[in-house]
Motif scaffolding. Sequence first.
Motif, PDB file in Angstrom:
ATOM      1  N   PHE A  77       0.839  -1.199   0.000  1.00 32.49           N
ATOM      2  CA  PHE A  77       0.000   0.000   0.000  1.00 32.49           C
ATOM      3  C   PHE A  77       0.872   1.246   0.000  1.00 32.49           C
ATOM      4  CE2 PHE A  77      -2.045   3.452   2.349  1.00 32.49           C
ATOM      5  CZ  PHE A  77      -3.171   3.643   1.556  1.00 32.49           C
ATOM      6  N   ALA A  78       0.489   2.221  -0.804  1.00 28.11           N
ATOM      7  CA  ALA A  78       1.185   3.514  -0.855  1.00 28.11           C
ATOM      8  C   ALA A  78       0.145   4.597  -1.098  1.00 28.11           C
ATOM      9  CB  ALA A  78       2.234   3.529  -1.961  1.00 28.11           C
ATOM     10  N   PRO A  79       0.276   5.744  -0.427  1.00 31.68           N
ATOM     11  CA  PRO A  79      -0.729   6.811  -0.594  1.00 31.68           C
ATOM     12  C   PRO A  79      -0.883   7.298  -2.032  1.00 31.68           C
ATOM     13  CG  PRO A  79       0.655   7.224   1.328  1.00 31.68           C
ATOM     14  CD  PRO A  79       1.285   6.073   0.587  1.00 31.68           C
ATOM     15  N   ASP A  80       0.150   7.110  -2.863  1.00 31.95           N
ATOM     16  CA  ASP A  80       0.068   7.597  -4.241  1.00 31.95           C
ATOM     17  C   ASP A  80      -0.361   6.504  -5.232  1.00 31.95           C
ATOM     18  OD1 ASP A  80       2.329   6.077  -4.086  1.00 31.95           O
ATOM     19  OD2 ASP A  80       3.641   7.484  -5.142  1.00 31.95           O
ATOM     20  N   THR A  81      -0.876   5.388  -4.724  1.00 28.05           N
ATOM     21  CA  THR A  81      -1.321   4.337  -5.632  1.00 28.05           C
ATOM     22  C   THR A  81      -2.438   4.846  -6.536  1.00 28.05           C
ATOM     23  OG1 THR A  81      -2.406   2.169  -5.778  1.00 28.05           O
ATOM     24  CG2 THR A  81      -2.885   3.482  -3.831  1.00 28.05           C
ATOM     25  N   PRO A  82      -2.424   4.477  -7.815  1.00 29.53           N
ATOM     26  CA  PRO A  82      -3.514   4.918  -8.705  1.00 29.53           C
ATOM     27  C   PRO A  82      -4.861   4.297  -8.341  1.00 29.53           C
ATOM     28  CG  PRO A  82      -2.097   3.328  -9.814  1.00 29.53           C
ATOM     29  CD  PRO A  82      -1.413   3.701  -8.529  1.00 29.53           C
ATOM     30  N   HIS A  83      -4.846   3.262  -7.487  1.00 29.45           N
ATOM     31  CA  HIS A  83      -6.096   2.589  -7.105  1.00 29.45           C
ATOM     32  C   HIS A  83      -6.826   3.292  -5.958  1.00 29.45           C
ATOM     33  CE1 HIS A  83      -4.973  -0.734  -9.678  1.00 29.45           C
ATOM     34  NE2 HIS A  83      -3.813  -0.842  -9.067  1.00 29.45           N
TER      35      HIS A  83
END
Length: 288
Positions: A77-83
């Motif tokens: 998980f990453a805050p900048d994920t496109p999802h």
Amino acid sequence: MKPGRNDPCPCGSGKKYKQCCLKTEQAQPEDDFLWRRIRRAIGGSPARLLEFSNSHFGREALLEAWEEFMPWEDEPFAPDTPHMPIFMPWFFYDWTPDPLETSVKHESLDGRTLARAYLAKKGRQLDPLYARYLEQCCAAPFSFYDVLSVRPGTGFTLRDIFTGEEADVTEHSGSQQTQVGDIIFAKLARIDQVTMLEACAPVMFPPTEKSVILDLRKKINRRKLPITPELLKEYIYEMLGIYHDITHRLLNPSMPQLQNTDGDPLIFNKLIYSLECSPRGALDARGG
């Protein structure tokens, strides 16, 4: 130049202007006022729900939900994920912890989603319009929608591929890049005459991706049950699987394969020439 009432509607729907966008434009002032009221009421909602999640479910719940949401284990998980535009609404309104495989607090395992628990605990303290919005988001399923017409900067008309139901959606920014014929994976929230996008995939799907969605529709129809929001919610993981497959291909396109006219792959070769004379001599021989 503004079209006449009987002219084809400029949105591309194929209908007459009076039967399409003229109706929307005439109702726009009242709808726009309600839309702005809703936008003010729901401002900061993701941050409020996330803060409540930390106290209600515990801080590990977000990562636990992400592992369930993502089909690929090697994508943390990453805050900048496109999802993010799909994952966070799914986490707020649709995800429930598995009682047998969760680190969530035992007292919070009552089968309610995060937003349902938030409404139960804080509903009386909330702006009534905000509470209604949360209730609509909880009740609405994710679904795939055909884009029937577009009003750039204002919104578009969508048709649910599973139910056939049409909705005029107010969406100021997303409608700028949307085209008729696109497919949207989204969750809609309806309050009175205004319908809004609560969740929307980061990319629009081209019509060529529709066949797998129609296959899922056939599977649902074989049950011979009315296609209700509750029934569609039972297929959320199948929908997420389709969403991930298509989005992954669109965001990570493969390099084209080079072929000759016979369809055989091109093979690159390196040619090395050996000169029996000096480079100057070779040029002189060519008359250079």
